[in-house]
Design a protein around this motif. Sequence first.
Motif, PDB file in Angstrom:
ATOM      1  N   PRO A  58       0.829  -1.210   0.000  1.00 51.00           N
ATOM      2  CA  PRO A  58       0.000   0.000   0.000  1.00 51.00           C
ATOM      3  C   PRO A  58       0.862   1.258   0.000  1.00 51.00           C
ATOM      4  O   PRO A  58       2.009   1.246   0.438  1.00 51.00           O
ATOM      5  N   VAL A  95      -3.824   0.412  -8.799  1.00 49.41           N
ATOM      6  CA  VAL A  95      -3.385   0.165  -7.419  1.00 49.41           C
ATOM      7  C   VAL A  95      -3.199   1.491  -6.686  1.00 49.41           C
ATOM      8  O   VAL A  95      -3.587   1.637  -5.518  1.00 49.41           O
ATOM      9  N   ALA A 145      -4.967   2.946  -2.911  1.00 50.70           N
ATOM     10  CA  ALA A 145      -4.064   2.794  -1.773  1.00 50.70           C
ATOM     11  C   ALA A 145      -3.703   4.169  -1.234  1.00 50.70           C
ATOM     12  O   ALA A 145      -3.489   5.109  -2.001  1.00 50.70           O
ATOM     13  N   TRP A 158      -7.086   0.098   0.633  1.00 52.41           N
ATOM     14  CA  TRP A 158      -6.249  -1.087   0.468  1.00 52.41           C
ATOM     15  C   TRP A 158      -6.596  -2.142   1.512  1.00 52.41           C
ATOM     16  O   TRP A 158      -6.850  -1.842   2.678  1.00 52.41           O
ATOM     17  N   GLY A 193      -4.336  -6.493  -2.267  1.00 58.12           N
ATOM     18  CA  GLY A 193      -2.931  -6.651  -2.605  1.00 58.12           C
ATOM     19  C   GLY A 193      -2.674  -7.938  -3.370  1.00 58.12           C
ATOM     20  O   GLY A 193      -1.958  -7.950  -4.378  1.00 58.12           O
TER      21      GLY A 193
END
Length: 416
Positions: A178, A278, A282, A286, A291
């Motif tokens: 993260p 992602v 994050a 997250w 993940g």
Amino acid sequence: MRMVGALRTKWRDKVMAGWVLSRVLLVVILLVPVYLRLGILGDVKLYEEWSRILVTGHLPGDDPSWQYPPLSALVFVLPRIFGGGGVYGFMFMLGALTVDLLVLRMLMWKGRPRSGAWYWVAGIFLLGPIVYFRYDLFATAPVVLALLVISRRRIFGTLAAVGALLKVWPVLLLLAVPRSRAAVQTIAAFAVTAALVLAILAGTVDGAWGFLQQQEGRGLEVEALAATPFQVARSFGWQGVCRLRYGAWELVGPGIATAATASVVVNLVAFVLLAVAVWRHAPRRWTPAFGCDAVLAAVLVAVVTSRVLSPQYLIWLLGIGAVCAVDPRTRQRPVLVLLLVATALTQLEFPLLWSDVMAGKGVGTAVLVARNLILVAATVLAVARVWRGPAAEAAAAPEPVRDERVEGLALSGPGS
């Protein structure tokens, strides 16, 4: 509590029974002479040749087939140390079978949901005996353990470094970190572990970086996604041939260089999209499940855009997929189903229908095309689900606070 314990023991017994039965069947398949003649032992013979060089303190960097980071030398040498040259193949298979069982025990650790363990049992069986005669199972094991302890940043970073020093692709685990101060701990652990191991290896072996040169010269392997149109075109007069180069059968002919370059471009674009996805989620949204989902998407991108798509690459996906299946918050369950189908088709195209694939015709080529299209679908779906972010119910709840002392005890072995 006694009832809960009894239920856990019962499902564990069933999973272990399934593992034993499926692995016995894989060994029985090996006893069929026609199966052994299909070429699944070729890589182990190469590993044995390398082991003769490795025990002298040198890496076979001059061999075009050598494309492994330096820590891999330990895996190739151990079968020779424990079994000698005469039974190298058997000792390698025994080591791979042991790692297979260890991965299963990791997935069963502390009473985790059984779906991950069953996924591993089924996936490895569908891929076939080739699993025990390829190196990739050894590189997948630390990845599985890392993802199972993904919230323990330093341990995660250390295991990711070990995986990357066994085979480069586990560096993609860092995508699961993260965007927070915790990422600094993970990256620091990764860097320190990698530097320490490389420093030790630099003082004990020669040619540690030779594998990078071999990677640069690789062409387009016949099973790769970018090679699929050419495989189909061979039936319509495309003037190309298969040649053994860098330890793999590669296509050589008009348009191949362009296709290889295009696959690299697609790889970069897909990774940029994934990294943005992602980054968007994050650290506020997250979760460990997110993940793991991101890592599965990243490795799928790496596999389908690679210039080489060997059957053993499916082991990577099965390991990560099994960890995703452990967490009920994963969004990748449809992707996991597609991967099982692709895995079954992979055993058909190699080794069972390999002669068709090599000739670019027949059922084997049709199976290869179907397998690659399914992998493309799985990749697109996996990236799209990461782009959408964690599941709503997971995003609403903060990551659970973990007791470091309890997890430290858990790392000492599988729970009962």
